[in-house]
Design an enzyme around this catalytic site. Structure first.
Site, PDB file in Angstrom:
ATOM      1  CB  SER A   7      -0.884   0.007   1.243  1.00  0.00           C
ATOM      2  OG  SER A   7      -1.350   1.330   1.462  1.00  0.00           O
ATOM      3  CG  HIS A  32      -3.864  -1.587  -1.522  1.00  0.00           C
ATOM      4  ND1 HIS A  32      -4.977  -2.351  -1.804  1.00  0.00           N
ATOM      5  CD2 HIS A  32      -4.229  -0.761  -0.512  1.00  0.00           C
ATOM      6  CE1 HIS A  32      -5.968  -2.007  -0.995  1.00  0.00           C
ATOM      7  NE2 HIS A  32      -5.540  -1.031  -0.197  1.00  0.00           N
ATOM      8  CG  ASP A  34      -4.961   2.404   1.062  1.00  0.00           C
ATOM      9  OD1 ASP A  34      -5.959   1.657   0.945  1.00  0.00           O
ATOM     10  OD2 ASP A  34      -3.858   2.021   1.474  1.00  0.00           O
ATOM     11  CG  MET A  36      -8.043   7.262   2.755  1.00  0.00           C
ATOM     12  SD  MET A  36      -7.176   7.281   4.321  1.00  0.00           S
ATOM     13  CE  MET A  36      -6.323   5.700   4.255  1.00  0.00           C
ATOM     14  CG  HIS A  65      -9.137   0.269  -0.312  1.00  0.00           C
ATOM     15  ND1 HIS A  65      -8.496   0.016   0.884  1.00  0.00           N
ATOM     16  CD2 HIS A  65     -10.471   0.238  -0.035  1.00  0.00           C
ATOM     17  CE1 HIS A  65      -9.393  -0.156   1.839  1.00  0.00           C
ATOM     18  NE2 HIS A  65     -10.599  -0.006   1.315  1.00  0.00           N
ATOM     19  CG  MET A  67     -11.076   3.373   2.423  1.00  0.00           C
ATOM     20  SD  MET A  67      -9.505   3.354   3.290  1.00  0.00           S
ATOM     21  CE  MET A  67      -8.390   3.390   1.892  1.00  0.00           C
ATOM     22  CG  MET A 136     -11.308  -2.636   5.445  1.00  0.00           C
ATOM     23  SD  MET A 136      -9.796  -2.152   4.587  1.00  0.00           S
ATOM     24  CE  MET A 136      -8.852  -1.345   5.879  1.00  0.00           C
ATOM     25  CG  ASP A 172      -6.061  -2.820   3.341  1.00  0.00           C
ATOM     26  OD1 ASP A 172      -4.981  -2.550   3.892  1.00  0.00           O
ATOM     27  OD2 ASP A 172      -6.681  -2.026   2.598  1.00  0.00           O
TER      28      ASP A 172
HETATM   29  C1  DX5 Z   1      -6.050   1.639   5.733  1.00  0.00           C
HETATM   30  C2  DX5 Z   1      -5.628   1.238   4.338  1.00  0.00           C
HETATM   31  C3  DX5 Z   1      -4.521   0.255   4.301  1.00  0.00           C
HETATM   32  C4  DX5 Z   1      -3.257   0.691   4.978  1.00  0.00           C
HETATM   33  C5  DX5 Z   1      -2.554  -0.502   5.511  1.00  0.00           C
HETATM   34  O1  DX5 Z   1      -7.193   2.407   5.660  1.00  0.00           O
HETATM   35  O2  DX5 Z   1      -6.703   0.697   3.609  1.00  0.00           O
HETATM   36  O3  DX5 Z   1      -4.254  -0.155   2.972  1.00  0.00           O
HETATM   37  O4  DX5 Z   1      -2.390   1.404   4.154  1.00  0.00           O
HETATM   38  O5  DX5 Z   1      -1.465  -0.067   6.230  1.00  0.00           O
HETATM   39  P1  DX5 Z   1      -0.660  -1.013   7.197  1.00  0.00           P
HETATM   40  O6  DX5 Z   1      -0.165  -2.174   6.398  1.00  0.00           O
HETATM   41  O7  DX5 Z   1       0.431  -0.139   7.703  1.00  0.00           O
HETATM   42  O8  DX5 Z   1      -1.618  -1.457   8.282  1.00  0.00           O
HETATM   43 ZN    ZN Z   2      -6.352  -0.229   1.567  1.00  0.00          ZN
END
Ligand code: DX5
Ligand code: ZN
Length: 212
Positions: A7, A32, A34, A36, A65, A67, A136, A172
């Site tokens: 990620s 990956h 993320d 947000m 991904h 969010m 998650m 994840d």
């Molecule tokens: C959290 C993300 C993850 C995050 C994981 O909201 O969806 O992808 O980056 O990070 P680690 O591996 O550090 O828990």
């Molecule tokens: Zn993620």
């Protein structure tokens, strides 16, 4: 064999393209990404322009991904930015069947993610139409949190529900060399790892270790 999806939330944002190339060369199977929106989760990351700017640094699968409370408006922009797979949250405010058909219309893979408090059974109606379930194992929003063990039962339950259907299970949050073997044993196909990979001195050693 399990696939590893680093990620980029934990990458060096000042050198994002170079870090994406480095982690690809180190053996990442997917990248990956993320996204947000500051609403669905209490954090903001990046949008399609940033994804587009790193597209030329790798030919690995871009696993986006979302969010976001309202991902519908952003599916097309992320497709044009280079997404190969788009994962939306079951808990978002848009209509799930509409989102699935929007993503499919562009010929991209569809994932649905569930938060730690969402029941696996809620995803059953969508299993015939999707390519991936993203479980998650932390509350979405931030990297570096501790793995919630309840995810292991959810992975096993999903594996059973999926049976022979071509749906992959990704996990994840909080993935490291201790939690990865348990996820693989429970039935995960893809491990998403942010801080464990990008915080390691050698990305290759970290990825190899997660593969087991
Ligand atoms: C959290 C993300 C993850 C995050 C994981 O909201 O969806 O992808 O980056 O990070 P680690 O591996 O550090 O828990
Ligand atoms: Zn993620």
């Amino acid at each position: 064999m399990v696939q590893i999806a680093p990620s980029i939330l934990s990458a060096d944002f000042a050198n994002l393209g170079k870090d994406v190339k480095k982690v690809s060369d180190a053996g990442a199977d997917l990248i990956h990404i993320d996204v947000m929106d500051g609403h669905f989760v209490p954090n903001l990351t990046f949008g399609p322009v940033v994804v587009k700017s790193i597209r030329s640094y790798t030919d690995k699968i871009f696993d986006v991904h979302l969010m976001m409370t309202n991902p519908a408006d952003f599916i097309e922009p992320f497709v044009h930015a280079g997404a190969d797979m788009i994962t939306i949250h079951l808990e978002c405010a848009d209509e799930i069947p509409t989102l699935i058909s929007m993503i499919k219309k562009h010929g991209k893979k569809v994932g649905i993610s569930i938060k730690p408090s969402t029941k696996v059974s809620d995803i059953i109606p969508y299993l015939p139409d999707i390519d991936l379930v993203l479980v998650m194992s932390v509350e979405p929003g931030f990297g570096g949190q501790s793995f919630q063990k309840t995810a292991l039962n959810k992975i096993a339950e999903l594996k059973n529900l999926i049976g022979r259907k071509p749906v992959k299970i990704s996990v994840d949050g909080g993935i490291n060399d201790i939690t990865a073997p348990a996820c693989i044993l429970a039935g995960a196909d893809i491990l998403v790892a942010g801080s464990y990979v990008f915080g390691a001195r050698s990305y290759k050693q970290a990825i190899d270790k997660l593969k087991g």
